[in-house]
Write a protein that holds these residues in place. Structure first.
Motif, PDB file in Angstrom:
ATOM      1  N   SER A 146       0.921  -1.044   0.176  1.00 18.08           N
ATOM      2  CA  SER A 146      -0.410  -0.090   0.062  1.00 18.08           C
ATOM      3  C   SER A 146       0.321   1.373   0.321  1.00 18.08           C
ATOM      4  CB  SER A 146      -0.960  -0.374   0.686  1.00 18.08           C
ATOM      5  OG  SER A 146      -1.833   1.306   1.108  1.00 18.08           O
ATOM      6  N   ALA A 147       1.678   1.561   0.868  1.00 18.67           N
ATOM      7  CA  ALA A 147       2.667   2.255   1.148  1.00 18.67           C
ATOM      8  C   ALA A 147       3.655   2.683  -0.330  1.00 18.67           C
ATOM      9  CB  ALA A 147       3.651   2.257   1.708  1.00 18.67           C
ATOM     10  N   THR A 148       3.863   1.471  -0.492  1.00 20.44           N
ATOM     11  CA  THR A 148       4.582   1.899  -2.511  1.00 20.44           C
ATOM     12  C   THR A 148       3.968   2.090  -3.556  1.00 20.44           C
ATOM     13  OG1 THR A 148       6.260  -0.637  -1.410  1.00 20.44           O
ATOM     14  CG2 THR A 148       6.340   0.218  -4.248  1.00 20.44           C
ATOM     15  N   TRP A 149       2.899   1.329  -3.302  1.00 15.46           N
ATOM     16  CA  TRP A 149       1.576   2.497  -4.254  1.00 15.46           C
ATOM     17  C   TRP A 149       1.644   3.320  -4.832  1.00 15.46           C
ATOM     18  CZ3 TRP A 149       0.489   0.467  -8.981  1.00 15.46           C
ATOM     19  CH2 TRP A 149       0.076  -0.727  -9.101  1.00 15.46           C
ATOM     20  N   ASN A 150       0.808   3.723  -3.291  1.00 21.00           N
ATOM     21  CA  ASN A 150       0.914   5.620  -3.348  1.00 21.00           C
ATOM     22  C   ASN A 150       1.643   6.379  -2.349  1.00 21.00           C
ATOM     23  OD1 ASN A 150      -2.050   4.874  -2.847  1.00 21.00           O
ATOM     24  ND2 ASN A 150      -1.697   3.957  -0.732  1.00 21.00           N
ATOM     25  N   GLN A 151       2.915   5.591  -2.200  1.00 25.97           N
ATOM     26  CA  GLN A 151       4.111   6.721  -2.376  1.00 25.97           C
ATOM     27  C   GLN A 151       4.062   7.721  -0.890  1.00 25.97           C
ATOM     28  OE1 GLN A 151       4.696   8.006  -6.662  1.00 25.97           O
ATOM     29  NE2 GLN A 151       5.582   9.079  -5.097  1.00 25.97           N
ATOM     30  N   ASN A 152       3.435   6.640   0.126  1.00 24.99           N
ATOM     31  CA  ASN A 152       4.189   7.386   1.734  1.00 24.99           C
ATOM     32  C   ASN A 152       5.517   6.491   2.199  1.00 24.99           C
ATOM     33  OD1 ASN A 152       0.642   6.487   0.892  1.00 24.99           O
ATOM     34  ND2 ASN A 152       1.532   8.191   2.850  1.00 24.99           N
ATOM     35  N   LEU A 153       5.776   7.773   3.242  1.00 24.31           N
ATOM     36  CA  LEU A 153       6.352   7.365   3.942  1.00 24.31           C
ATOM     37  C   LEU A 153       6.825   6.016   4.756  1.00 24.31           C
ATOM     38  CD1 LEU A 153       8.884  10.430   4.141  1.00 24.31           C
ATOM     39  CD2 LEU A 153       9.295   8.489   2.795  1.00 24.31           C
ATOM     40  N   ILE A 154       7.195   5.660   5.706  1.00 20.03           N
ATOM     41  CA  ILE A 154       6.993   4.368   6.235  1.00 20.03           C
ATOM     42  C   ILE A 154       8.213   4.321   7.619  1.00 20.03           C
ATOM     43  CG2 ILE A 154       5.714   2.755   5.187  1.00 20.03           C
ATOM     44  CD1 ILE A 154       7.730   0.699   4.753  1.00 20.03           C
ATOM     45  N   ARG A 155       7.669   3.940   8.863  1.00 18.70           N
ATOM     46  CA  ARG A 155       8.840   4.005   9.696  1.00 18.70           C
ATOM     47  C   ARG A 155       8.790   2.301  10.338  1.00 18.70           C
ATOM     48  NH1 ARG A 155       7.091   7.515  13.000  1.00 18.70           N
ATOM     49  NH2 ARG A 155       8.554   8.910  12.664  1.00 18.70           N
ATOM     50  N   VAL A 156       9.631   1.442  10.030  1.00 17.97           N
ATOM     51  CA  VAL A 156       9.906   0.326  10.797  1.00 17.97           C
ATOM     52  C   VAL A 156      11.019   0.265  11.467  1.00 17.97           C
ATOM     53  CG1 VAL A 156       9.278  -0.254   7.802  1.00 17.97           C
ATOM     54  CG2 VAL A 156      11.594  -0.452   8.401  1.00 17.97           C
ATOM     55  N   ARG A 157      10.670  -1.080  12.409  1.00 16.69           N
ATOM     56  CA  ARG A 157      11.405  -1.384  13.480  1.00 16.69           C
ATOM     57  C   ARG A 157      12.097  -2.654  12.296  1.00 16.69           C
ATOM     58  NH1 ARG A 157      13.206  -1.114  18.131  1.00 16.69           N
ATOM     59  NH2 ARG A 157      11.252   0.149  19.027  1.00 16.69           N
ATOM     60  N   VAL A 198       9.488  -5.761  11.477  1.00 19.24           N
ATOM     61  CA  VAL A 198       8.389  -5.906  13.098  1.00 19.24           C
ATOM     62  C   VAL A 198       7.739  -5.429  13.410  1.00 19.24           C
ATOM     63  CG1 VAL A 198       8.601  -6.738  15.869  1.00 19.24           C
ATOM     64  CG2 VAL A 198      11.039  -6.541  14.537  1.00 19.24           C
ATOM     65  N   ARG A 199       7.993  -4.369  13.207  1.00 14.29           N
ATOM     66  CA  ARG A 199       6.307  -3.379  13.223  1.00 14.29           C
ATOM     67  C   ARG A 199       6.491  -2.717  12.092  1.00 14.29           C
ATOM     68  NH1 ARG A 199       5.285   0.737  18.725  1.00 14.29           N
ATOM     69  NH2 ARG A 199       3.760   1.812  17.627  1.00 14.29           N
ATOM     70  N   LEU A 200       5.388  -2.057  11.592  1.00 17.31           N
ATOM     71  CA  LEU A 200       5.258  -0.304  10.297  1.00 17.31           C
ATOM     72  C   LEU A 200       4.704   0.152  10.949  1.00 17.31           C
ATOM     73  CD1 LEU A 200       5.862  -1.769   6.773  1.00 17.31           C
ATOM     74  CD2 LEU A 200       3.961   0.181   7.643  1.00 17.31           C
ATOM     75  N   ASP A 201       4.857   1.320  10.729  1.00 22.19           N
ATOM     76  CA  ASP A 201       4.257   2.825  10.976  1.00 22.19           C
ATOM     77  C   ASP A 201       4.396   3.403   9.574  1.00 22.19           C
ATOM     78  OD1 ASP A 201       3.400   2.547  13.663  1.00 22.19           O
ATOM     79  OD2 ASP A 201       4.970   2.966  14.028  1.00 22.19           O
ATOM     80  N   LEU A 202       2.624   3.598   9.324  1.00 24.90           N
ATOM     81  CA  LEU A 202       2.455   3.985   7.886  1.00 24.90           C
ATOM     82  C   LEU A 202       2.511   5.682   8.289  1.00 24.90           C
ATOM     83  CD1 LEU A 202       1.930   4.089   4.533  1.00 24.90           C
ATOM     84  CD2 LEU A 202      -0.519   3.706   5.390  1.00 24.90           C
TER      85      LEU A 202
END
Length: 325
Positions: free
Chosen positions: A146-157, A202-206
């Motif tokens: 979803s983030a790739t399609w919409n070009q949203n940054l993500i914060r991941v652990r 482990v964790r992803l925040d859109l």
């Protein structure tokens, strides 16, 4: 052959818009001179296309023109049905979409092509997962897509093999790749494009913040370069070995393709006997020793001495473990 190429030129211009003669030549694998001749033939046939000179120039169809030469041949219909991968499509949340698209395509095909497509589906099945490996469990794959399609940054652990096993990073997701049953994310972090295994997130925040995808970035081209660089980085040394005829037969079944190619490229038969000598790239002494031990007594290490000594130590330990009293 030429008629098929003229149709290809027309469909390329319809699908992509303006293209230079060089771009058309590269796509069709012909010379630029051939492209010029094809453009003249399309002009003569009344196709409304025009060309502009200069750095930003190229050939383009008149606005609004659409060709109706989009009927599928039997080979093209079969190829489309071979591209149906229900497993990966379901992982991406596109299982129902793929099923619906296949039904629509089937309904649109003439009877003879529909029969061939049904026959193909009954005869061939594509499985992208690797042998001896469970499917990759990637609970955050849908969010990554979803983030790739919409070009949203993500914060991941992210969990990694390093002194600090987990890191937190903000990523700009450029693309997702399925390789050997494993999902990988190609993303930019701190101005560097890196590769992350999706199952290790482990964790992803859109995030609400969007990013601009680089205009010249090509996912397939980047991935090919990444694989070449990966091999260069992990193969930092080489080893000289002797192999029996039986070992040569076993290689494709126990070693990765890069090592098999190295043996075939460098292998030379010994002057006496049936054995051969070859050089293979090394990732590490321990890793290479493990690969060699798969071949048992059908391979011998000549150099380096550290690898030969390590293999000998492992064999000595095994001999002691299995000694019959």
């Amino acid at each position: 052959m030429r008629a098929s190429r003229l149709v290809s030129v027309l469909l390329l211009l319809q699908a992509r818009g303006r293209m230079t003669a060089q771009q058309l030549a590269d796509e069709l694998e012909v010379s630029v001179r051939t492209v010029y001749r094809d453009i003249e033939s399309l002009h003569a046939a009344g196709v409304p296309l025009f060309g502009e000179a200069g750095h930003e120039g190229g050939y383009e169809l008149l606005a609004g023109y659409r060709t109706r030469l989009t009927g599928l041949t039997s080979d093209e219909a079969e190829a489309l049905f071979l591209t149906g991968l229900p497993g990966p499509a379901a992982d991406l949340g596109l299982g129902a979409v793929l099923a619906t698209a296949r039904l629509k395509l089937m309904a649109a095909l003439p009877a003879e092509l529909r029969d061939r497509a049904n026959l193909l589906r009954q005869r061939f099945h594509l499985d992208t997962s690797g042998w001896y490996l469970d499917p990759d469990r990637a609970p955050h794959l849908a969010e990554v897509v979803s983030a790739t399609w919409n070009q949203n940054l993500i914060r991941v652990r992210y969990r990694r093999w390093a002194p600090r096993p987990e890191v937190v990073r903000t990523l700009a997701p450029y693309g997702v790749v399925l390789k050997g049953g494993r999902w990988y994310l190609v993303a930019a972090a701190e101005s560097r494009v890196r590769t992350y295994r999706v199952s290790q997130i482990v964790r992803l925040d859109l995030l609400d913040q969007r990013f601009d995808r680089p205009a010249g970035f090509d996912l397939a081209e980047h991935w090919d370069g990444y694989l070449r660089d990966f091999d260069d980085r992990r193969h930092t040394a080489s080893a000289s070995i002797r192999l029996s005829p039986r070992a040569l037969d076993l290689l494709p079944h126990v070693w990765e393709p890069a090592l098999v190619r190295a043996v075939r490229r460098s292998g030379r038969a010994e002057e006496s006997g049936d054995w051969s000598r070859a050089r293979i790239p090394m990732e590490s002494v321990e890793h290479t020793a493990g690969l060699l031990l798969r071949l048992g007594a059908d391979v011998e290490v000549i150099a380096p001495e550290g690898l030969r000594r390590h293999v000998a130590e492992v064999v000595t330990t095994l001999s002691g473990m299995y000694q019959v009293h």
